[in-house]
Scaffold this active site. Sequence first.
Site, short mmCIF file in Angstrom:
data_model
loop_
_atom_site.label_atom_id
_atom_site.label_comp_id
_atom_site.label_asym_id
_atom_site.label_seq_id
_atom_site.Cartn_x
_atom_site.Cartn_y
_atom_site.Cartn_z
N GLY A 8 4.48 -8.67 6.20
CA GLY A 8 5.31 -7.97 6.22
C GLY A 8 6.21 -6.89 7.44
N GLY A 11 9.34 -4.72 7.73
CA GLY A 11 9.21 -3.39 6.73
C GLY A 11 8.68 -2.10 7.62
N GLN A 12 8.44 -0.34 6.43
CA GLN A 12 8.19 0.13 7.76
C GLN A 12 7.15 0.48 8.81
OE1 GLN A 12 7.75 3.71 5.07
NE2 GLN A 12 8.46 5.21 6.35
N ILE A 35 9.94 -12.41 6.03
CA ILE A 35 10.87 -13.56 5.17
C ILE A 35 12.06 -14.13 5.69
CG2 ILE A 35 9.22 -13.41 2.30
CD1 ILE A 35 11.57 -11.12 2.24
N ASN A 54 5.56 -16.13 2.73
CA ASN A 54 6.09 -15.51 2.10
C ASN A 54 4.05 -15.64 0.98
OD1 ASN A 54 7.07 -15.23 -0.70
ND2 ASN A 54 8.00 -16.30 -0.66
N TYR A 143 4.53 0.50 -9.97
CA TYR A 143 3.86 0.83 -8.50
C TYR A 143 2.53 0.65 -8.27
CZ TYR A 143 3.56 2.19 -3.16
OH TYR A 143 3.27 2.35 -2.05
N LYS A 147 -1.06 -0.65 -7.81
CA LYS A 147 -1.57 -0.45 -6.49
C LYS A 147 -3.57 -0.80 -7.60
CE LYS A 147 0.99 0.05 -3.26
NZ LYS A 147 0.59 -1.31 -2.07
N1 SER Z 1 5.88 6.04 -0.12
C1 SER Z 1 5.47 5.51 -1.32
C2 SER Z 1 6.83 5.34 -2.01
O1 SER Z 1 7.29 6.79 -2.25
C3 SER Z 1 4.37 6.24 -2.15
O2 SER Z 1 3.13 5.81 -1.03
O3 SER Z 1 7.06 4.86 -3.24
#
Ligand code: SER
Length: 317
Positions: A8, A11-12, A35, A54, A143, A147
């Site tokens: 990844g 990504g951010q 990816i 991936n 999400y 986690k």
């Molecule tokens: N920054 C994430 C979100 O907003 C939370 O950890 O999904």
Amino acid sequence: MKNVLVVGSTGQIGSELTMTLRRQIPGGTVVAGYIPGSEPKGEWLESGPSEIANVCDAAQMAAIVDKYKIDTIYNLAALLSAVAEKKPLLAWDIQMNGLLNILEIAREKGCAVFTPSSIGCFGPSSPKKNTPQDTIQRPKTMYGVTKVATELLSDYYYTKFGVDTRSVRFPGLISNVTLPGGGTTDYAVEIYYAAVKGEEYSCPIKAGTFMDMMYMPDALRACIDIMEADPDKLVHRNSFNVTAMSFDPEIIYAAIKELRPEFKMVYNVDPVRQAIAESWPDSLDDSCARSEWGWNPSYDLKSMTVDMIEKLSKKLL
Ligand code: SER
């Protein structure tokens, strides 16, 4: 940590972590895993190797680990909270089946693994203020479910197989390099872009909704410091509460207005993001991270705001 795979990497977090690790491990190799469709470009491409990685393709990742003699995997492939609510099965596939692939490779090949958790691992029944390290975790989002499961599975691989898994629970991350993709805390990044461009900002989160936040330089330090921490001092592993600040939209708006008095924010609340935000803590207690591995963030809201406006002005204007 010498040979690292960042899964990844575009990504951010990954985009900045890859470059930071390449600067900090001069004799090592930092492989940028990506990816198709999100290929690394520019200095990311030129400063080190990159490979298609991936997370759902175990054979592909195992081959990269062998080829570069990888000892540490940063597993940053994930859908953020709001997108995961729209695509829950894909979120499960990436976050859980992907994690299992990585943990199995780590078990076979002796790698350490970092997989971030989040404030999203808590839910409405967790204490809201100063949320403790060890407490109720009954999140209501896909999400959050992934986690919590990530934390448990990572701890299981540590206790059962001795895999060196470690993690932090990130709050909303604010950076001026790569935009987040579909999180609940994204407003705290977007607001700076609007202020610097001279646009009115339409905030999707209600006034009075507090969430923890952190500036990216501190988050990068957390990613590296936790993996370099003395294992004998770690009572916890997956995952540590970390935070740097807690604010609501009015407080960040006021901080920006101090530097950009003409900036204007209005509200256009997104019910999906608002419900998620309300189920999360207002503020975390990160004292275990502070005492077990010396966590101590450098940026508060004021210093972050000065830096964000300066960096974004150079980037956008
Ligand atoms: N920054 C994430 C979100 O907003 C939370 O950890 O999904």
